[in-house]
Design a protein around this motif. Structure first.
Motif, PDB file in Angstrom:
ATOM      1  N   HIS A  57       0.878  -1.382  -0.017  1.00  0.00           N
ATOM      2  CA  HIS A  57      -0.099   0.187   0.141  1.00  0.00           C
ATOM      3  C   HIS A  57       0.980   1.047   0.192  1.00  0.00           C
ATOM      4  CE1 HIS A  57      -3.584   2.565   0.667  1.00  0.00           C
ATOM      5  NE2 HIS A  57      -3.080   3.013   1.714  1.00  0.00           N
ATOM      6  N   VAL A  58       1.892   1.215   0.746  1.00  0.00           N
ATOM      7  CA  VAL A  58       2.790   2.190   0.724  1.00  0.00           C
ATOM      8  C   VAL A  58       3.745   2.780  -0.495  1.00  0.00           C
ATOM      9  CG1 VAL A  58       5.086   3.303   1.565  1.00  0.00           C
ATOM     10  CG2 VAL A  58       3.311   2.151   3.387  1.00  0.00           C
ATOM     11  N   GLY A  59       3.983   1.414  -1.131  1.00  0.00           N
ATOM     12  CA  GLY A  59       4.400   1.550  -2.489  1.00  0.00           C
ATOM     13  C   GLY A  59       3.577   2.020  -3.415  1.00  0.00           C
ATOM     14  N   ASP A  60       2.273   1.712  -3.445  1.00  0.00           N
ATOM     15  CA  ASP A  60       1.220   2.106  -4.179  1.00  0.00           C
ATOM     16  C   ASP A  60       1.194   3.801  -4.019  1.00  0.00           C
ATOM     17  OD1 ASP A  60       0.777  -0.081  -5.168  1.00  0.00           O
ATOM     18  OD2 ASP A  60      -1.161  -0.587  -3.924  1.00  0.00           O
ATOM     19  N   GLU A  61       0.904   4.210  -2.705  1.00  0.00           N
ATOM     20  CA  GLU A  61       1.005   5.666  -2.489  1.00  0.00           C
ATOM     21  C   GLU A  61       2.217   6.371  -3.116  1.00  0.00           C
ATOM     22  OE1 GLU A  61       0.516   6.371   1.693  1.00  0.00           O
ATOM     23  OE2 GLU A  61      -1.487   5.344   1.796  1.00  0.00           O
ATOM     24  N   ALA A  62       3.397   5.800  -2.818  1.00  0.00           N
ATOM     25  CA  ALA A  62       4.668   6.430  -3.194  1.00  0.00           C
ATOM     26  C   ALA A  62       4.505   6.590  -5.023  1.00  0.00           C
ATOM     27  CB  ALA A  62       5.882   5.863  -3.002  1.00  0.00           C
ATOM     28  N   ASP A  63       3.892   5.560  -5.668  1.00  0.00           N
ATOM     29  CA  ASP A  63       4.075   5.482  -6.967  1.00  0.00           C
ATOM     30  C   ASP A  63       2.655   6.606  -7.552  1.00  0.00           C
ATOM     31  OD1 ASP A  63       5.659   3.441  -7.342  1.00  0.00           O
ATOM     32  OD2 ASP A  63       4.290   1.939  -7.577  1.00  0.00           O
ATOM     33  N   ALA A  64       1.612   6.750  -6.857  1.00  0.00           N
ATOM     34  CA  ALA A  64       0.791   7.639  -7.055  1.00  0.00           C
ATOM     35  C   ALA A  64       1.345   9.167  -6.942  1.00  0.00           C
ATOM     36  CB  ALA A  64      -0.477   7.681  -6.323  1.00  0.00           C
ATOM     37  N   ALA A  65       2.042   9.361  -5.835  1.00  0.00           N
ATOM     38  CA  ALA A  65       2.624  10.695  -5.694  1.00  0.00           C
ATOM     39  C   ALA A  65       3.727  11.031  -6.868  1.00  0.00           C
ATOM     40  CB  ALA A  65       3.386  10.532  -4.226  1.00  0.00           C
TER      41      ALA A  65
END
Length: 160
Positions: A57-65
């Motif tokens: 989930h953190v990786g997804d947030e970083a990718d989205a950012a």
């Protein structure tokens, strides 16, 4: 780690010793294979940590950012390379605000100090593209300064 390997070897040897006492070849092969599989699974579990769903989930947030930042940067470059009206409407207020924040000189406090500081930081060539008072009322057809000017301004802002 060493204890795990020694334990696995001891388990395989013990299972083979037990299987040899039974004098059945199929049992020796099956029991040794099962002990080896258990040892390898324990070793894998020890070496490869479980993936936590929150890490994904953190990786997804970083990718989205990162995607949002990249999209915003591409938009800023497009505005810099379009017309002067786009520069005046969209980039100039943002750059002037960043200059006020980075330099600590507010235009409302002392306009003369603000102008002089802007000329010292950017030089006359670049200051004309940051100065909030230099908006062209007829700049709809004039080209914008381009990517290189935006880059130079951002580099000088970063040095403040």
């Amino acid at each position: 780690m060493t204890k795990l390997v020694v334990g696995a070897v001891a388990l395989v040897v013990a299972v083979q010793a037990f299987a040899f006492t039974q004098l059945e070849r199929e049992l020796v092969l099956t029991a040794t294979g099962a002990a080896l599989v258990v040892a390898l699974l324990a070793l894998r579990r020890r070496l490869v940590p479980n993936r936590d769903p929150e890490d994904e989930h953190v990786g997804d947030e970083a990718d989205a950012a990162l995607r949002r930042w990249r999209g915003r940067t591409e938009t800023l470059i497009a505005w810099a390379e379009s017309s002067r009206a786009d520069w005046d409407r969209r980039l100039r207020p943002m750059l002037a605000r960043q200059f006020e924040l980075a330099g600590g000189h507010r235009k409302a406090k002392d306009p003369n100090v603000y102008q002089m500081t802007g000329r010292m930081v950017f030089g006359d060539e670049l200051w004309q593209w940051v100065d909030p008072q230099n908006i062209s009322r007829t700049g709809g057809r004039e080209p914008g300064p381009g990517r290189e000017v935006l880059h130079d301004i951002l580099v000088r802002l970063a040095k403040l």
